[in-house]
Design a protein around this motif. Structure first.
Motif, PDB file in Angstrom:
ATOM      1  N   TYR A 177       0.840  -1.201   0.000  1.00 26.05           N
ATOM      2  CA  TYR A 177       0.000   0.000   0.000  1.00 26.05           C
ATOM      3  C   TYR A 177       0.874   1.249   0.000  1.00 26.05           C
ATOM      4  O   TYR A 177       1.980   1.258   0.547  1.00 26.05           O
ATOM      5  N   THR A 178       0.358   2.315  -0.598  1.00 26.39           N
ATOM      6  CA  THR A 178       0.970   3.628  -0.494  1.00 26.39           C
ATOM      7  C   THR A 178      -0.129   4.644  -0.252  1.00 26.39           C
ATOM      8  O   THR A 178      -1.255   4.491  -0.761  1.00 26.39           O
ATOM      9  N   ASN A 179       0.162   5.672   0.521  1.00 19.55           N
ATOM     10  CA  ASN A 179      -0.849   6.673   0.835  1.00 19.55           C
ATOM     11  C   ASN A 179      -1.009   7.642  -0.321  1.00 19.55           C
ATOM     12  O   ASN A 179      -0.042   8.081  -0.942  1.00 19.55           O
ATOM     13  N   CYS A 180      -2.263   7.939  -0.629  1.00 16.35           N
ATOM     14  CA  CYS A 180      -2.584   8.842  -1.729  1.00 16.35           C
ATOM     15  C   CYS A 180      -3.939   9.462  -1.438  1.00 16.35           C
ATOM     16  O   CYS A 180      -4.767   8.912  -0.717  1.00 16.35           O
ATOM     17  N   TRP A 191      -5.506   4.770   0.939  1.00 16.48           N
ATOM     18  CA  TRP A 191      -4.414   3.880   0.560  1.00 16.48           C
ATOM     19  C   TRP A 191      -4.730   3.223  -0.787  1.00 16.48           C
ATOM     20  O   TRP A 191      -5.848   2.769  -1.015  1.00 16.48           O
ATOM     21  N   SER A 193      -3.272   0.105  -3.421  1.00 16.94           N
ATOM     22  CA  SER A 193      -2.481  -1.115  -3.249  1.00 16.94           C
ATOM     23  C   SER A 193      -2.171  -1.767  -4.586  1.00 16.94           C
ATOM     24  O   SER A 193      -2.898  -1.615  -5.568  1.00 16.94           O
ATOM     25  N   TYR A 266       2.477  -1.398   4.379  1.00 21.49           N
ATOM     26  CA  TYR A 266       2.022  -0.027   4.152  1.00 21.49           C
ATOM     27  C   TYR A 266       3.250   0.877   4.104  1.00 21.49           C
ATOM     28  O   TYR A 266       3.912   1.099   5.112  1.00 21.49           O
ATOM     29  N   ASP A 267       3.566   1.384   2.907  1.00 24.06           N
ATOM     30  CA  ASP A 267       4.714   2.270   2.722  1.00 24.06           C
ATOM     31  C   ASP A 267       4.221   3.705   2.869  1.00 24.06           C
ATOM     32  O   ASP A 267       3.599   4.258   1.958  1.00 24.06           O
ATOM     33  N   GLU A 269       4.456   7.543   2.933  1.00 19.26           N
ATOM     34  CA  GLU A 269       5.230   8.666   2.416  1.00 19.26           C
ATOM     35  C   GLU A 269       4.865   9.908   3.223  1.00 19.26           C
ATOM     36  O   GLU A 269       3.815  10.514   3.037  1.00 19.26           O
TER      37      GLU A 269
END
Length: 470
Positions: A177-180, A191, A193, A266-267, A269
């Motif tokens: 996952y990355t936050n956006c 998130w 994915s 969960y990456d 940023e």
């Protein structure tokens, strides 16, 4: 044959007449009371108990129904005991799951008790379809002997749920996952994915085997430590700090941890998070059994000034306003316990730049130094890239490697690149790597000797003093 059909028709006519007389003579309340009475008598004399697990509980999905479906579908003998099965493959799943068809049965055994499952599917009444419910009503009926009732309620259903979770983790691919987007937008998920298919494992990780064993034991203690954390009153989470020069395998270590435990990643940023409240909301949207990663935390945002004046806070409303206090609460505050079985991992190339409050136990419980390539790490790289075991390399070459690898101070990434360039000629790869390590080690030795000579010269030179006369 004609006489038989005539007799059956006469009996059906008599039954219909008796039923109509019964409904016209006996009041409805009395009929209902009689049915309840006979039902109680039947339940009393019956040696079995029955439990219904419905797919829909009110308007919510019954998680126990899904767990039972996964558990029963994982039986190795299901294809032999049933002739009609349903096959499913869920989103992000790597395998096909067997399921029951309508009104099918299966017998299970648990601690000497026989348990019978039946999957009952019936048509839902027309009036209930207006509530956006499925057209079919699906129920698992559990039949068990009364003497085993307590065993089923106390431990069997918990066993089913645990096994279902294991099957789900095994079949489902891990997600990255990355936050956006905006965490406050109720219509969107903060998130995004993708499928996480990083191949790194502890077997391929270039690190001292003793240190790897300690990390793996710590991870297993955490994953199996629910009762320990409840008993001690601690949140079920753990923090790891990975620090060391670039190219020493910090990202590979994170991937190996995720593959070892079967957790999602969960990456986070931090530069995309504007306030402490947004950071907290992102934490609330993560799931249990996950790893929350902040890479290069010393470069993400400025966390060195703990007493930043409030006068500068209004200078730019679009500026990142995450504070050290907000990050500390994220890792070890009350909101960090809103889920369970979470791992927090921070990485940095310069551990000395981090505030000591961020590194204490309870936030970063285990500090892992990702150092330059050592001799045990080098042997792992030779096995990974060249397929060489220790016995496949000449004894003289191994002795030379052991003598120069520490002094060369090369990262596993640099050594891997040398091996990749010479995959077609393994002997050339060994010779070239040995030459590079020797050259690198000699350069480091000369550099160190020059530094020592400069320091010695500075200590031995007399201090100049001047006398001014006015």
């Amino acid at each position: 044959m004609k006489e038989i059909w005539t007799t059956i028709a006469s009996m059906m006519g008599v039954w219909a007449l008796c039923e109509s007389l019964l409904y016209s003579v006996i009041p409805g309340d009395l009929r209902s009371a009689s049915l309840r009475f006979f039902q109680r008598v039947f339940n009393y004399i019956s040696p079995y108990c029955y439990y219904d697990i419905m797919e829909i509980d009110g308007v919510n999905t019954n998680e126990l129904y899904g767990a039972i479906q996964l558990y029963l579908g994982s039986f190795s003998s299901i294809t032999d005991t049933t002739t009609r099965l349903s096959l499913t493959r869920g989103l992000n799943s790597s395998s096909i799951t067997f399921g029951f068809s309508n009104n099918d049965r299966l017998i299970d055994f648990y601690k000497g008790a026989t348990v019978e499952w039946e999957h009952v599917v019936t048509e839902r009444p027309t009036y209930s379809r207006r509530r956006a419910l499925p057209q079919e009503k699906r129920v698992f009926t559990l039949r068990v002997r009364k003497k085993n009732k307590q065993l089923v309620l106390d431990s069997y259903l918990d066993f089913v749920v645990e096994r279902a979770n294991e099957v789900r983790r095994k079949n489902q691919d891990r997600l990255l996952y990355t936050n956006c987007g905006d965490p406050w937008d109720e219509g969107a998920h903060p998130w995004e994915s993708v499928s996480f298919k990083h191949p790194s494992t502890f077997d391929t990780l270039a690190m001292d085997p003793v240190k790897k064993g300690e990390i793996m034991e710590d991870l297993l203690d955490f994953a199996n430590g629910e009762s320990f954390y409840q008993k001690t009153g601690r949140p079920w989470k753990r923090g790891y700090l990975l620090y060391g020069p670039p190219g020493t395998g910090k990202s590979s270590m994170i991937a190996a941890m995720a593959n070892f435990l079967g957790y999602d990643v969960y990456d986070l940023e931090l530069t995309e998070v504007q306030t402490n409240i947004m950071l907290r909301r992102l934490l609330m949207k993560t799931t249990s059994k996950s790893i929350i990663v902040i890479e290069d935390i010393d470069c993400s945002i400025n966390l060195t000034d703990r007493n930043k004046s409030s006068s500068s806070s209004g200078s730019n409303r679009n500026e990142n306003k995450i504070t050290l206090s907000g990050l500390l609460n994220f890792a070890d505050g009350l909101w960090s316990c809103c889920g369970s079985e979470r791992i927090f991992i921070f990485t940095t190339n310069h551990v000395d730049k981090l505030d000591p409050a961020l590194l204490r136990s309870g936030r970063m419980d285990m500090h892992i130094h990702m150092s330059y390539c050592s001799f045990p790490s080098l042997k792992i790289l030779l096995k990974n890239y060249l397929g060489y075991e220790e016995c496949d390399v000449k004894k003289e070459a191994l002795e030379e490697f052991e003598a120069v690898v520490d002094a060369a101070a090369m990262t596993p990434a640099d050594i891997s690149e040398v091996l990749i360039k010479n995959l077609r000629d393994k002997n050339k790869a060994i010779d070239e790597l040995l030459d590079i390590l020797k050259i690198k080690g000699e350069k480091n030795r000369l550099k160190l000797s020059n530094v020592d000579e400069d320091e010695k010269r500075a200590l031995e030179s007399p201090q100049e003093c001047s006398l001014e006369i006015f």
